[in-house]
Write a protein that holds these residues in place. Structure first.
Motif, PDB file in Angstrom:
ATOM      1  N   ASN A  40       0.821  -1.197   0.000  1.00 42.63           N
ATOM      2  CA  ASN A  40       0.000   0.000   0.000  1.00 42.63           C
ATOM      3  C   ASN A  40       0.863   1.257   0.000  1.00 42.63           C
ATOM      4  N   ARG A  41       0.313   2.302  -0.580  1.00 40.82           N
ATOM      5  CA  ARG A  41       1.014   3.581  -0.613  1.00 40.82           C
ATOM      6  C   ARG A  41       0.811   4.342   0.692  1.00 40.82           C
ATOM      7  N   VAL A  42       1.851   5.055   1.077  1.00 45.80           N
ATOM      8  CA  VAL A  42       1.772   5.930   2.247  1.00 45.80           C
ATOM      9  C   VAL A  42       1.385   7.318   1.743  1.00 45.80           C
ATOM     10  N   ILE A  64       6.024   6.492  -1.057  1.00 44.11           N
ATOM     11  CA  ILE A  64       6.485   5.320  -0.312  1.00 44.11           C
ATOM     12  C   ILE A  64       5.446   4.210  -0.425  1.00 44.11           C
ATOM     13  N   THR A  65       5.912   2.986  -0.665  1.00 44.06           N
ATOM     14  CA  THR A  65       5.030   1.818  -0.724  1.00 44.06           C
ATOM     15  C   THR A  65       5.507   0.802   0.300  1.00 44.06           C
ATOM     16  N   VAL A  66       4.586   0.339   1.135  1.00 41.55           N
ATOM     17  CA  VAL A  66       4.958  -0.591   2.199  1.00 41.55           C
ATOM     18  C   VAL A  66       4.083  -1.837   2.149  1.00 41.55           C
ATOM     19  N   SER A  67       4.644  -2.937   2.616  1.00 40.86           N
ATOM     20  CA  SER A  67       3.862  -4.164   2.781  1.00 40.86           C
ATOM     21  C   SER A  67       2.829  -3.950   3.876  1.00 40.86           C
ATOM     22  N   ASP A  68       1.738  -4.718   3.805  1.00 43.03           N
ATOM     23  CA  ASP A  68       0.706  -4.540   4.825  1.00 43.03           C
ATOM     24  C   ASP A  68       1.081  -5.182   6.153  1.00 43.03           C
ATOM     25  N   LEU A  69       2.279  -5.738   6.222  1.00 41.53           N
ATOM     26  CA  LEU A  69       2.881  -6.158   7.476  1.00 41.53           C
ATOM     27  C   LEU A  69       4.163  -5.371   7.694  1.00 41.53           C
ATOM     28  N   CYS A  70       4.362  -4.949   8.915  1.00 42.11           N
ATOM     29  CA  CYS A  70       5.594  -4.271   9.318  1.00 42.11           C
ATOM     30  C   CYS A  70       6.115  -4.968  10.560  1.00 42.11           C
ATOM     31  N   SER A 125      -0.684  -0.482   7.117  1.00 40.09           N
ATOM     32  CA  SER A 125       0.206  -1.576   7.499  1.00 40.09           C
ATOM     33  C   SER A 125       0.000  -1.891   8.972  1.00 40.09           C
ATOM     34  N   THR A 126       0.212  -3.156   9.318  1.00 42.34           N
ATOM     35  CA  THR A 126       0.036  -3.632  10.684  1.00 42.34           C
ATOM     36  C   THR A 126       1.390  -4.007  11.263  1.00 42.34           C
TER      37      THR A 126
END
Length: 305
Positions: free
Chosen positions: A4-6, A11-17, A268-269
């Motif tokens: 998903n985009r921030v 910035i693009t991040v996985s939905d898990l952090c 993200s979670t």
């Protein structure tokens, strides 16, 4: 896994952090310690998964979390392409001035072996008066300066107190809100604020979907709830949730995690991880198939005391 985009930051991040406070060796918070070799191996395990997002803080383990992550990055020959590393500005005693924010940033860069951050959070500002943080020369000014200088791409505010977090959201200067322990199967008190954040065009990051352990560990391991001993009512609700999941042959931890990842408001979670094996379990829980019928029954327990 989804990415998903921030906001509009690029910035693009996985939905898990992966959260890394346990990697600093913080037994007073978690009830156990993590040795350096295990912490480094845990970060290396993250690099082997689709997860592209890691969160830490200047003060976790008095800087030990960042030092250990920095060692893992160095051994990997640098961060993987597209990997997003986030950290947080922390005070020095009662000093949370703009100067301290700059120094916190510099300390983190040195430990982690980087020159800038995609995402940099103001950490737990509720420890100070709102007027102090937002005054000229205060921490907020330091955060904005770093962004204006291009040393960070996005600035966030990270904390637990919902009333305090809403004050900072209302300033209209932050790109991201990171909140912990307030959007889980056992506590959805953050939900109105999450909706507000998204409507304002900000990004919401949900931390601690396992409520700091109770939704992921069996009771015999004496897990904590929101970093404290759980009360009897909370334990009873957890037992009902676990029994429901067991009836469908699904792990409660998978349901607790996907309660967050399936919500479209959550970009993200964040989950704290303390062992390489837990990294792979986290990915497996994210990908577990959960029947719609189970979600319907879980909702009855999750939303009613």
């Amino acid at each position: 896994m989804d990415f998903n985009r921030v906001g509009t930051t690029g910035i693009t991040v996985s939905d898990l952090c992966v959260g890394t406070s346990p990697l600093g060796g913080m037994p007073q918070t978690y009830g156990y310690g993590v040795e350096e070799d295990r912490a480094i191996a845990t970060v290396q395990a993250v690099f082997e998964t689709p997860i592209n997002f890691l969160d830490t803080s200047n003060e976790y383990g008095k800087g030990e979390s960042e030092r250990r992550i920095g060692t893992a990055i160095e051994r990997a020959g640098g961060l993987p392409d597209g990997f997003v590393l986030a950290t947080k500005a922390d005070p020095d005693g009662r000093d949370f001035s703009a100067t301290r924010v700059r120094r916190s940033f510099e300390e983190s860069c040195e430990r982690l072996g980087v020159e800038r951050f995609d995402l940099f959070h103001l950490h737990d500002p509720e420890r100070f008066a709102f007027e102090e943080i937002t005054a000229p020369g205060g921490a907020l000014e330091g955060m904005r300066q770093l962004k204006e200088e291009g040393l960070v791409t996005a600035i966030g505010v990270a904390g637990g107190d919902l009333e305090a977090m809403e004050q900072y959201v209302d300033l209209g200067v932050f790109d991201v809100l990171l909140n912990h322990n307030r959007f889980t199967l056992l506590d959805q008190s953050a939900s109105p604020l999450i909706t507000k954040v998204v409507e304002l065009g900000m990004t919401y990051l949900n931390a601690a979907p396992y409520a700091s352990g109770l939704l992921a560990k069996p009771l015999e391991q004496k897990p904590r709830y929101q970093y404290r001993e759980p009360d009897a009512e909370t334990v009873a609700r957890t037992q009902r949730l676990r029994a429901l999941c067991d009836g469908y042959g699904v792990d409660l931890a998978a349901v607790a995690l996907q309660f967050s990842t399936r919500d479209p408001r959550v970009t993200s979670t964040l989950v704290g991880v303390s062992h390489p094996d837990r990294v792979h379990e986290l990915v497996a829980n994210r990908e577990a198939v959960i029947p719609d019928e189970l979600w319907a029954e879980v909702a009855e327990v999750a939303t009613h005391d």
